[in-house]
Design a protein around this motif. Structure first.
Motif, PDB file in Angstrom:
ATOM      1  N   ALA A   1      80.931 -19.291   7.098  1.00 52.95           N
ATOM      2  CA  ALA A   1      82.189 -19.193   6.351  1.00 52.95           C
ATOM      3  C   ALA A   1      82.096 -19.861   4.985  1.00 52.95           C
ATOM      4  N   HIS A   2      81.495 -21.065   4.961  1.00 56.85           N
ATOM      5  CA  HIS A   2      81.419 -21.767   3.676  1.00 56.85           C
ATOM      6  C   HIS A   2      80.558 -21.001   2.679  1.00 56.85           C
ATOM      7  N   HIS A   3      79.437 -20.473   3.181  1.00 53.94           N
ATOM      8  CA  HIS A   3      78.535 -19.716   2.306  1.00 53.94           C
ATOM      9  C   HIS A   3      79.250 -18.501   1.731  1.00 53.94           C
ATOM     10  N   LEU A   4      79.960 -17.778   2.614  1.00 57.49           N
ATOM     11  CA  LEU A   4      80.670 -16.586   2.149  1.00 57.49           C
ATOM     12  C   LEU A   4      81.747 -16.962   1.139  1.00 57.49           C
ATOM     13  N   ALA A   5      82.454 -18.055   1.426  1.00 53.77           N
ATOM     14  CA  ALA A   5      83.504 -18.491   0.499  1.00 53.77           C
ATOM     15  C   ALA A   5      82.924 -18.754  -0.876  1.00 53.77           C
ATOM     16  N   GLY A   6      81.786 -19.427  -0.914  1.00 58.50           N
ATOM     17  CA  GLY A   6      81.161 -19.736  -2.194  1.00 58.50           C
ATOM     18  C   GLY A   6      80.726 -18.474  -2.924  1.00 58.50           C
ATOM     19  N   GLU A   7      80.103 -17.571  -2.196  1.00 55.89           N
ATOM     20  CA  GLU A   7      79.626 -16.338  -2.816  1.00 55.89           C
ATOM     21  C   GLU A   7      80.772 -15.495  -3.363  1.00 55.89           C
ATOM     22  N   LEU A   8      81.865 -15.445  -2.614  1.00 55.44           N
ATOM     23  CA  LEU A   8      83.011 -14.656  -3.088  1.00 55.44           C
ATOM     24  C   LEU A   8      83.621 -15.289  -4.329  1.00 55.44           C
ATOM     25  N   ARG A   9      83.661 -16.614  -4.347  1.00 55.78           N
ATOM     26  CA  ARG A   9      84.184 -17.274  -5.558  1.00 55.78           C
ATOM     27  C   ARG A   9      83.328 -16.912  -6.761  1.00 55.78           C
ATOM     28  N   LEU A  10      82.002 -16.904  -6.587  1.00 55.69           N
ATOM     29  CA  LEU A  10      81.118 -16.546  -7.701  1.00 55.69           C
ATOM     30  C   LEU A  10      81.392 -15.130  -8.189  1.00 55.69           C
ATOM     31  N   ARG A  11      81.843 -14.277  -7.265  1.00 57.72           N
ATOM     32  CA  ARG A  11      82.126 -12.894  -7.648  1.00 57.72           C
ATOM     33  C   ARG A  11      83.551 -12.721  -8.172  1.00 57.72           C
ATOM     34  N   GLY A  12      84.236 -13.872  -8.379  1.00 61.93           N
ATOM     35  CA  GLY A  12      85.540 -13.800  -9.023  1.00 61.93           C
ATOM     36  C   GLY A  12      86.720 -13.676  -8.072  1.00 61.93           C
ATOM     37  N   TRP A  13      86.483 -13.749  -6.777  1.00 57.78           N
ATOM     38  CA  TRP A  13      87.605 -13.643  -5.847  1.00 57.78           C
ATOM     39  C   TRP A  13      88.348 -14.973  -5.779  1.00 57.78           C
ATOM     40  N   GLU A  14      89.653 -14.875  -5.549  1.00 61.54           N
ATOM     41  CA  GLU A  14      90.455 -16.080  -5.406  1.00 61.54           C
ATOM     42  C   GLU A  14      90.417 -16.484  -3.934  1.00 61.54           C
ATOM     43  N   VAL A  15      89.506 -17.384  -3.616  1.00 55.52           N
ATOM     44  CA  VAL A  15      89.310 -17.800  -2.233  1.00 55.52           C
ATOM     45  C   VAL A  15      90.060 -19.111  -2.009  1.00 55.52           C
ATOM     46  N   THR A  16      91.052 -19.075  -1.129  1.00 54.20           N
ATOM     47  CA  THR A  16      91.840 -20.280  -0.916  1.00 54.20           C
ATOM     48  C   THR A  16      91.249 -21.183   0.156  1.00 54.20           C
ATOM     49  N   GLY A  17      90.278 -20.722   0.890  1.00 59.07           N
ATOM     50  CA  GLY A  17      89.653 -21.589   1.891  1.00 59.07           C
ATOM     51  C   GLY A  17      88.542 -20.849   2.590  1.00 59.07           C
ATOM     52  N   PRO A  18      87.585 -21.524   3.187  1.00 63.67           N
ATOM     53  CA  PRO A  18      87.388 -22.972   3.122  1.00 63.67           C
ATOM     54  C   PRO A  18      86.661 -23.369   1.845  1.00 63.67           C
ATOM     55  N   PRO A  19      86.360 -24.641   1.664  1.00 64.17           N
ATOM     56  CA  PRO A  19      85.568 -25.046   0.494  1.00 64.17           C
ATOM     57  C   PRO A  19      84.181 -24.420   0.570  1.00 64.17           C
ATOM     58  N   SER A  20      83.538 -24.285  -0.594  1.00 63.53           N
ATOM     59  CA  SER A  20      82.212 -23.676  -0.608  1.00 63.53           C
ATOM     60  C   SER A  20      81.200 -24.538   0.119  1.00 63.53           C
ATOM     61  N   TYR A  21      81.451 -25.849   0.125  1.00 62.99           N
ATOM     62  CA  TYR A  21      80.547 -26.759   0.829  1.00 62.99           C
ATOM     63  C   TYR A  21      81.355 -27.522   1.863  1.00 62.99           C
ATOM     64  N   PRO A  22      80.842 -27.638   3.083  1.00 63.26           N
ATOM     65  CA  PRO A  22      81.618 -28.262   4.165  1.00 63.26           C
ATOM     66  C   PRO A  22      81.702 -29.766   4.049  1.00 63.26           C
ATOM     67  N   VAL A  23      82.317 -30.251   2.933  1.00 60.09           N
ATOM     68  CA  VAL A  23      82.528 -31.689   2.826  1.00 60.09           C
ATOM     69  C   VAL A  23      84.012 -31.937   2.617  1.00 60.09           C
ATOM     70  N   GLY A  24      84.454 -33.154   2.848  1.00 59.95           N
ATOM     71  CA  GLY A  24      85.865 -33.471   2.625  1.00 59.95           C
ATOM     72  C   GLY A  24      86.136 -33.652   1.154  1.00 59.95           C
ATOM     73  N   GLY A  25      87.384 -33.937   0.800  1.00 54.35           N
ATOM     74  CA  GLY A  25      87.702 -34.205  -0.594  1.00 54.35           C
ATOM     75  C   GLY A  25      88.104 -32.949  -1.333  1.00 54.35           C
ATOM     76  N   PHE A  26      88.030 -33.011  -2.653  1.00 58.30           N
ATOM     77  CA  PHE A  26      88.465 -31.881  -3.460  1.00 58.30           C
ATOM     78  C   PHE A  26      87.519 -30.696  -3.277  1.00 58.30           C
ATOM     79  N   CYS A  27      88.092 -29.528  -3.135  1.00 55.31           N
ATOM     80  CA  CYS A  27      87.246 -28.341  -3.072  1.00 55.31           C
ATOM     81  C   CYS A  27      87.197 -27.729  -4.465  1.00 55.31           C
ATOM     82  N   ASP A  28      86.178 -26.926  -4.739  1.00 51.89           N
ATOM     83  CA  ASP A  28      86.091 -26.338  -6.065  1.00 51.89           C
ATOM     84  C   ASP A  28      86.990 -25.114  -6.134  1.00 51.89           C
ATOM     85  N   ARG A  29      88.131 -25.267  -6.802  1.00 57.03           N
ATOM     86  CA  ARG A  29      89.103 -24.168  -6.833  1.00 57.03           C
ATOM     87  C   ARG A  29      88.824 -23.276  -8.024  1.00 57.03           C
TER      88      ARG A  29
END
Lengths: 375, 375
Positions: free
Chosen positions: A347-375
């Motif tokens: 899920a995290h990998h897909l979220a990151g890849e979709l963000r790179l392709r310009g999709w507005e991904v609201t979750g999960p963070p691209s990397y499975p860590v706590g704290g601020f996610c890269d929005r």
């Protein structure tokens, strides 16, 4: 098995016939309504001609309360070497068959867990049972030969055999299928006379909650009547839970100012709600295993035509397979937010890849860590 | 409106702030947890600096039982000209505000119908309220100026104002939201200790039935406690329906052989089930109007990656917009059967076009006539 008789050409009977035929077995179709049998024949499920001799297996695809009388009649005519049924209730047909003096050695009760809301031969499919559980309830009297024939039937339909005690099956079905269906219907029935001005305040979740309140009322009434005892038991236990919760709420309503009562009542409520979250997470997901927590990639999809297609093309390009989908949307918008379920850990990998392709991904963070996610 | 204070930077508060800021309004963020306010600030929802003077509107985005005390405190400090809240319950905060001696002329209770299961500022969106209803419950004491400010807030968030009596709102929410949530939780809680061997017999519908049993238990406990009376009333009425159904079933279980009892009991069951179907069809669909019967085009989708993308690309090419989706699948298979909801009247056309493109469309027929469909 070389030949079978399918008695009752509804959704299940016709699907079984299609599956057997695909495996090269000769299928003879029978229905109380000759037009239904001819429809199934036209769909390629078999022939409405009477078999020349004794068939290997007769599959009774009739409602639960009709299984025993139909079995007795078929056995009297010596139609098949072995017999099985597909009714959603197992104890009652077994008891009634014994009371009618049927030959129990040649009969194995069965129940394929497939189908859903649709009914009738037109919606039948040869692969309806692919990968699904198919319960068999051999009694003490059932011969090994009869059981082997039923196991062959299940395998021919691509399903997985599950041996169960008839009463245990019925109690399980009462809990996970029959009672939920009736509870949904009762809940939805309460909405019948409610004004649109109130209903428009409902959110998407209410449609999910009442989704089970579909399906043929006549068929379901027969199933519920045939499993009346176990279903009543589940309903009574649930009603007790509901009344206990109502009691807690009444106490809370009366206790304005009494902090102790308020805290206790609130705690009881919280406990119920937490148990609800836990109970839901135990229900099997697409792969038959409990749904993992937060498995979905949530993407905001705009109104333009083709957005969904582009999204799934990108998901495929990333190399992910879509296991399940959820759509959420507001009144007046199409689509809106899509939750894409992929294999756990991706899920995290897909979220990151979709963000790179310009999709507005609201979750999960691209990397499975706590704290601020890269929005 | 030029400036606002957002008190409570959870999902709703932060989303309101984002929406207002997008409209050029200065938003000041406050939360009992300073870290939550800073998170919202980092997301672009506004500033954590105290306002210089009196702001135009304070939006209380706190749980229902905290609205009145927070309102009293803000009014004591003269923070805003007007005040509103977003709690899911309206009567109790109003009564408590009056009891605390709050200034009722400058306060308008409100409730935006948006959000769902998620909570916290990280999931906030500026367009969360787009096209959604937003209930306002002005009391007799509310000034026209306060109401106009609230109407401006709702419009700035892209929502539609709905004026309601506070008690009527709470009864409606009890029926369409609060009670269903609690009933789902109670149902799901019953599944907690159930063995996997039983749960694996559950079908997809059970997950839909318990989908509401998510969301923050603490938040929901507060909402339910604040609307305890109306929710208890719905639960008690529902429990009565459930026990009546259980009674019918017990009678049926006892009546083996008594055809009259069986027929009567079966008829009562069928009536409940039919009312369930009717009730469900009244629930608003994606466009806020009741879902039409059989609106969906059902397509069988294979396992290969990219199938879904190709399907939706074809739907777009045909010129149809997807309004909703349903996925059904068997254990061990990905996807499976997709139900695509399109504008009423286009389903047959889409079904025909998809068949021409080689898709296995199981319904509806390409032409809206009875009889054999072209498979």
């Amino acid at each position: 098995m070389h030949s079978a008789a399918i008695v009752g050409t509804g959704l299940i009977g016709t699907s079984v016939a299609l599956a057997l035929r695909a495996g090269g077995i000769v299928t003879h179709l029978v229905d109380a309504d000759p037009a239904a049998a001819r429809t199934a024949e036209a769909l390629g499920a078999g022939t409405t001609e009477r078999p020349d001799g004794v068939v290997d297996l007769a599959v009774l695809a009739v409602p639960p309360t009709q299984v025993a009388p139909v079995l007795a009649s078929l056995q009297k005519d010596g139609v098949a070497r072995f017999y099985t049924d597909v009714a959603g209730v197992k104890a009652l047909p077994g008891r009634e068959a014994e009371a009618l003096g049927c030959d129990l050695a040649s009969m194995v009760g069965g129940h394929p867990l497939a189908g859903g809301e649709r009914s009738g031969p037109l919606t039948a499919r040869a692969d309806l049972f692919e990968g699904r559980p198919w319960v068999l309830v051999p009694s003490e009297a059932t011969s090994t030969a009869a059981l082997n024939c039923a196991l062959e039937l299940v395998a021919s339909c691509g399903a997985t055999s599950v041996l169960l005690d008839a009463e245990a099956h019925d109690r399980a079905m009462a809990l996970v299928s029959h009672a939920p269906h009736l509870l949904c219907s009762l809940a939805a029935a309460r909405l019948v006379d409610v004004d649109q001005s109130v209903l428009r305040l409902a959110r998407h979740g209410l449609r999910d909650f009442t989704r089970l309140a579909g399906g043929s009322p006549a068929l379901w009434a027969d199933v519920l009547a045939a499993n009346a005892g176990p279903v009543a038991a589940v309903l009574e236990a649930f009603a007790a839970d509901v009344l206990e919760a109502a009691c807690s709420l009444r106490e809370l309503a009366r206790s304005r100012g009494d902090t102790d009562v308020r805290v206790r009542g609130g705690d009881r409520l919280s406990t119920s709600l937490e148990r609800g979250v836990a109970g839901r997470s135990g229900i099997p997901g697409p792969y038959g295993v409990p749904e993992p927590a937060h498995p979905a990639v949530e993407v905001d999809v705009g109104d333009s035509r083709g957005e969904l297609a582009r999204l799934f093309a990108d998901v495929a390009a990333v190399g992910c397979d879509i296991e399940d989908l959820d759509l959420e949307h507001s009144t007046g918008r199409r689509v809106g937010r899509v939750r894409v379920f992929v294999v756990r850990g991706r899920a995290h990998h897909l979220a990151g890849e979709l963000r790179l392709r310009g999709w507005e991904v609201t979750g999960p963070p691209s990397y499975p860590v706590g704290g601020f996610c890269d929005r």
